[in-house]
Design an enzyme around this catalytic site. Structure first.
Site, short mmCIF file in Angstrom:
data_model
loop_
_atom_site.label_atom_id
_atom_site.label_comp_id
_atom_site.label_asym_id
_atom_site.label_seq_id
_atom_site.Cartn_x
_atom_site.Cartn_y
_atom_site.Cartn_z
N SER A 16 0.81 -1.23 0.00
CA SER A 16 0.00 0.00 0.00
C SER A 16 0.84 1.28 0.00
O SER A 16 0.49 2.22 -0.71
CB SER A 16 -0.97 0.00 1.18
OG SER A 16 -1.95 -0.98 0.99
N THR A 62 -5.64 -2.15 9.10
CA THR A 62 -5.66 -3.55 8.70
C THR A 62 -5.60 -4.46 9.92
O THR A 62 -5.72 -3.98 11.06
CB THR A 62 -4.54 -3.80 7.64
OG1 THR A 62 -4.65 -5.14 7.18
CG2 THR A 62 -3.14 -3.56 8.17
N LYS A 66 -9.23 -3.86 12.45
CA LYS A 66 -10.36 -3.45 11.62
C LYS A 66 -11.70 -3.44 12.37
O LYS A 66 -12.58 -2.66 12.05
CB LYS A 66 -10.49 -4.40 10.42
CG LYS A 66 -9.57 -4.04 9.29
CD LYS A 66 -9.89 -4.91 8.08
CE LYS A 66 -9.04 -4.52 6.90
NZ LYS A 66 -9.31 -5.34 5.72
N ASN A 87 -11.72 0.00 7.32
CA ASN A 87 -10.36 -0.11 6.76
C ASN A 87 -9.81 1.26 6.37
O ASN A 87 -8.66 1.37 5.98
CB ASN A 87 -10.32 -1.07 5.55
CG ASN A 87 -10.84 -0.40 4.29
OD1 ASN A 87 -11.73 0.45 4.35
ND2 ASN A 87 -10.29 -0.77 3.16
N ASP A 102 -13.38 -1.85 1.40
CA ASP A 102 -13.14 -3.23 0.94
C ASP A 102 -14.31 -3.76 0.11
O ASP A 102 -14.11 -4.50 -0.86
CB ASP A 102 -12.93 -4.16 2.15
CG ASP A 102 -11.52 -4.08 2.71
OD1 ASP A 102 -10.61 -3.67 1.97
OD2 ASP A 102 -11.33 -4.43 3.89
N GLY A 126 -14.41 -18.01 5.45
CA GLY A 126 -13.97 -16.94 6.35
C GLY A 126 -15.17 -16.19 6.91
O GLY A 126 -16.27 -16.27 6.33
N ALA A 127 -14.95 -15.51 8.02
CA ALA A 127 -16.04 -14.71 8.60
C ALA A 127 -15.47 -13.48 9.32
O ALA A 127 -16.09 -12.95 10.23
CB ALA A 127 -16.88 -15.56 9.56
N GLY A 129 -13.28 -9.56 8.84
CA GLY A 129 -13.61 -8.28 8.21
C GLY A 129 -13.75 -8.37 6.70
O GLY A 129 -14.69 -7.81 6.12
N ALA A 130 -12.83 -9.10 6.05
CA ALA A 130 -12.86 -9.19 4.59
C ALA A 130 -14.08 -9.99 4.13
O ALA A 130 -14.74 -9.63 3.15
CB ALA A 130 -11.57 -9.85 4.08
N TYR A 220 -3.43 -11.59 -1.81
CA TYR A 220 -2.72 -11.13 -3.02
C TYR A 220 -1.24 -11.49 -3.01
O TYR A 220 -0.56 -11.31 -4.02
CB TYR A 220 -2.91 -9.62 -3.23
CG TYR A 220 -2.34 -8.77 -2.12
CD1 TYR A 220 -3.14 -8.32 -1.09
CD2 TYR A 220 -0.99 -8.42 -2.12
CE1 TYR A 220 -2.61 -7.55 -0.07
CE2 TYR A 220 -0.46 -7.63 -1.11
CZ TYR A 220 -1.28 -7.20 -0.09
OH TYR A 220 -0.75 -6.44 0.93
#
Ligand code: NAP
Length: 285
Positions: A16, A62, A66, A87, A102, A126-127, A129-130, A220
């Site tokens: 970032s 991050t 979050k 975020n 996001d 998953g559960a 933030g993303a 990523y």
């Protein structure tokens, strides 16, 4: 000099800063720098003080802050409140305003590939933030059914409850692993498979990805995770997390600066930074 912070812990090799500083330069915003500010969870007080300092104009947040940062901010956007994760922080009239980019980044990564999730059966692994941002974005885009699959059942239940309140007509299922093979869109929103644990996948052992599926990994680094490698081997169409990272960053940039984000510049800088990280880690490994 004004600062935009990246707050998280550990921050390791984040791309970032390279992406946001390239955007600031391209827009001729010379007096602002985007810098990493690693803060462990026990330093929440210091983090809020750093954000309130006059030279700070905003931040990205991050893992692991979050969700925990929500109650320390002055205001939240409706989206951040509904997703339950922040975020991006914007300083507005001295107030710390939490937002979430996001969900936008996730959907935009699908849109640029002309993928419309309307009516689709989607599985999200998953559960956190993303996963919450992805699920929210998909519900808003009229996904047909969302199946939440997570190691910790209580977290999926909590996310499903929140989604259900906002989208009462959305088809939702929890930990129905059999549904994975019948999904049109399969998303990894866990941190499994991230560098350096590149040989791990969150999919069940011996899972055969359906050929017709679109498989999206929010991770990523590396660009080709084991999850994506396995999916591709079975003929599925695969998407890595870089494009989402670029679009969530672009939206954050626009919120901080009020200027249109230079997407191409950001993509070039992010790709170069990721390639550099990959090369460094392959030399070490
Ligand atoms: P988070 O809130 O900490 O959630 C992590 C999730 O991963 C939880 O569901 C957790 O399950 C699961 N998990 C962790 N280790 C696991 C394991 N060994 N086995 C099974 N499940 C495991 O993190 P987050 O913010 O949602 O981020 C998740 C991932 O998305 C990260 O890799 C992050 O880099 C990526 N991400 C990418 C973008 C992008 O722009 N591309 C944006 C945001 C996030 P439990 O609930 O059971 O702990």
């Amino acid at each position: 000099m004004k600062y935009l912070y990246l707050l998280g812990y550990p921050l390791g090799h984040s791309i970032s800063p390279a992406m946001q500083n390239a955007a600031l330069r391209a827009c001729d915003i010379r007096a602002t720098r985007y810098v990493k500010n690693p803060m462990p969870p026990e330093k929440m007080r210091e983090m809020i003080l750093a954000l309130r300092a006059p030279h700070c104009i905003g931040a990205n947040v991050t893992v692991p802050h979050k969700q925990t940062i929500l109650s320390h901010l002055d205001e939240l956007s409706e989206l951040a409140r509904e997703i339950g994760a922040v975020n991006t922080i914007i300083k507005r009239d001295g107030k710390l305003v939490g937002d979430n980019t996001d969900a936008y980044g996730f959907l935009q990564a699908l849109r640029v590939r002309r993928i419309n999730p309307a009516g689709a059966r989607v599985s999200i692994l998953g559960a956190g933030g993303a996963a919450a941002a992805a699920a929210y974005a998909l519900a808003q885009a009229d996904a047909g059914e969302i199946i939440l699959l997570n190691r910790t059942l209580a977290r999926s239940v909590e996310l499903a409850d929140r989604l259900n309140k906002k989208f009462p007509y959305l088809g939702l299922a929890i930990n129905d692993w059999d549904a994975l093979a019948q999904s049109q869109l399969i998303i990894n929103a866990t941190s499994v498979g991230m560098s350096p644990r590149v040989d791990e996948s969150p999919a069940p052992k011996h899972f055969v990805f359906p050929k017709h599926a679109i498989v999206f990994d929010l991770v990523y680094n590396p660009p080709a995770t084991k999850f994506l490698r396995d999916a591709k081997q079975n003929g599925a169409r695969v998407i890595g997390g870089l494009e989402m990272l670029i679009y969530q960053g672009a939206r954050s940039f626009e919120l901080w600066t009020g200027q249109r984000a230079p997407i191409r510049v950001m993509r070039t800088a992010a790709t170069a930074a990721l390639n550099e990280i990959m090369q460094t880690s392959s030399h070490k490994g």
